[in-house]
Design a protein around this motif. Sequence first.
Motif, PDB file in Angstrom:
ATOM      1  N   PRO A  45       0.833  -1.216   0.000  1.00  0.00           N
ATOM      2  CA  PRO A  45       0.000   0.000   0.000  1.00  0.00           C
ATOM      3  C   PRO A  45       0.865   1.262   0.000  1.00  0.00           C
ATOM      4  N   LEU A  46       0.376   2.282  -0.649  1.00  0.00           N
ATOM      5  CA  LEU A  46       1.071   3.563  -0.749  1.00  0.00           C
ATOM      6  C   LEU A  46       1.444   4.098   0.632  1.00  0.00           C
ATOM      7  N   GLU A  47       0.536   3.988   1.586  1.00  0.00           N
ATOM      8  CA  GLU A  47       0.777   4.504   2.933  1.00  0.00           C
ATOM      9  C   GLU A  47       1.953   3.788   3.600  1.00  0.00           C
ATOM     10  N   VAL A  48       2.094   2.500   3.358  1.00  0.00           N
ATOM     11  CA  VAL A  48       3.188   1.730   3.943  1.00  0.00           C
ATOM     12  C   VAL A  48       4.516   2.151   3.315  1.00  0.00           C
ATOM     13  N   GLU A  76      11.771  15.685   2.039  1.00  0.00           N
ATOM     14  CA  GLU A  76      10.549  16.015   1.317  1.00  0.00           C
ATOM     15  C   GLU A  76      10.307  14.800   0.420  1.00  0.00           C
ATOM     16  N   ILE A  77       9.182  14.131   0.596  1.00  0.00           N
ATOM     17  CA  ILE A  77       8.924  12.881  -0.118  1.00  0.00           C
ATOM     18  C   ILE A  77       7.587  12.974  -0.848  1.00  0.00           C
ATOM     19  N   ARG A  78       7.602  12.573  -2.104  1.00  0.00           N
ATOM     20  CA  ARG A  78       6.368  12.482  -2.879  1.00  0.00           C
ATOM     21  C   ARG A  78       6.360  11.112  -3.550  1.00  0.00           C
ATOM     22  N   VAL A  79       5.281  10.375  -3.349  1.00  0.00           N
ATOM     23  CA  VAL A  79       5.138   9.047  -3.952  1.00  0.00           C
ATOM     24  C   VAL A  79       3.859   9.029  -4.774  1.00  0.00           C
ATOM     25  N   ASP A  80       3.963   8.550  -6.003  1.00  0.00           N
ATOM     26  CA  ASP A  80       2.816   8.411  -6.890  1.00  0.00           C
ATOM     27  C   ASP A  80       2.646   6.950  -7.272  1.00  0.00           C
ATOM     28  N   ASP A  81       1.414   6.471  -7.233  1.00  0.00           N
ATOM     29  CA  ASP A  81       1.090   5.120  -7.691  1.00  0.00           C
ATOM     30  C   ASP A  81       0.859   5.223  -9.195  1.00  0.00           C
ATOM     31  N   ALA A 133       0.305   2.911 -11.596  1.00  0.00           N
ATOM     32  CA  ALA A 133      -0.647   2.059 -12.297  1.00  0.00           C
ATOM     33  C   ALA A 133      -1.919   1.796 -11.493  1.00  0.00           C
ATOM     34  N   GLY A 134      -1.971   2.290 -10.263  1.00  0.00           N
ATOM     35  CA  GLY A 134      -3.143   2.056  -9.428  1.00  0.00           C
ATOM     36  C   GLY A 134      -3.233   0.640  -8.891  1.00  0.00           C
ATOM     37  N   ASP A 135      -2.108  -0.088  -8.946  1.00  0.00           N
ATOM     38  CA  ASP A 135      -2.137  -1.494  -8.540  1.00  0.00           C
ATOM     39  C   ASP A 135      -1.315  -1.790  -7.284  1.00  0.00           C
ATOM     40  N   GLY A 136      -0.690  -0.764  -6.699  1.00  0.00           N
ATOM     41  CA  GLY A 136       0.121  -0.973  -5.508  1.00  0.00           C
ATOM     42  C   GLY A 136       1.437  -1.667  -5.773  1.00  0.00           C
ATOM     43  N   ASP A 137       1.812  -1.801  -7.024  1.00  0.00           N
ATOM     44  CA  ASP A 137       3.054  -2.475  -7.399  1.00  0.00           C
ATOM     45  C   ASP A 137       4.022  -1.583  -8.168  1.00  0.00           C
ATOM     46  N   HIS A 138       3.548  -0.478  -8.698  1.00  0.00           N
ATOM     47  CA  HIS A 138       4.360   0.387  -9.553  1.00  0.00           C
ATOM     48  C   HIS A 138       4.280   1.819  -9.055  1.00  0.00           C
TER      49      HIS A 138
END
Length: 77
Positions: free
Chosen positions: A4-7, A20-25, A27-32
């Motif tokens: 999960p993105l939060e993890v 300063e951290i920015r994370v983008d999903d 593919a919407g699949d929690g893998d990419h």
Amino acid sequence: MPMPLEVLEAELREAFPDAEIRVDDLAGDGDHYRARIVSTAFAGLPRVKQHQLVYAALKGKMGGELHALALETATPS
């Protein structure tokens, strides 16, 4: 099982508390994911070493729970 993105964000914030951290999903699949991390921890290090620090922070989850992570690392300007 995907991460999960939060993890992922929590793992990165624990390892780089000043960052300063920015994370983008991607593919919407929690893998990419794509992560941009700006931290003083990267000062004076070549890009490969910076990325190795990030992979170490993920404690072996890269290639398992986390399939793909595009990284952009930098130091504060």
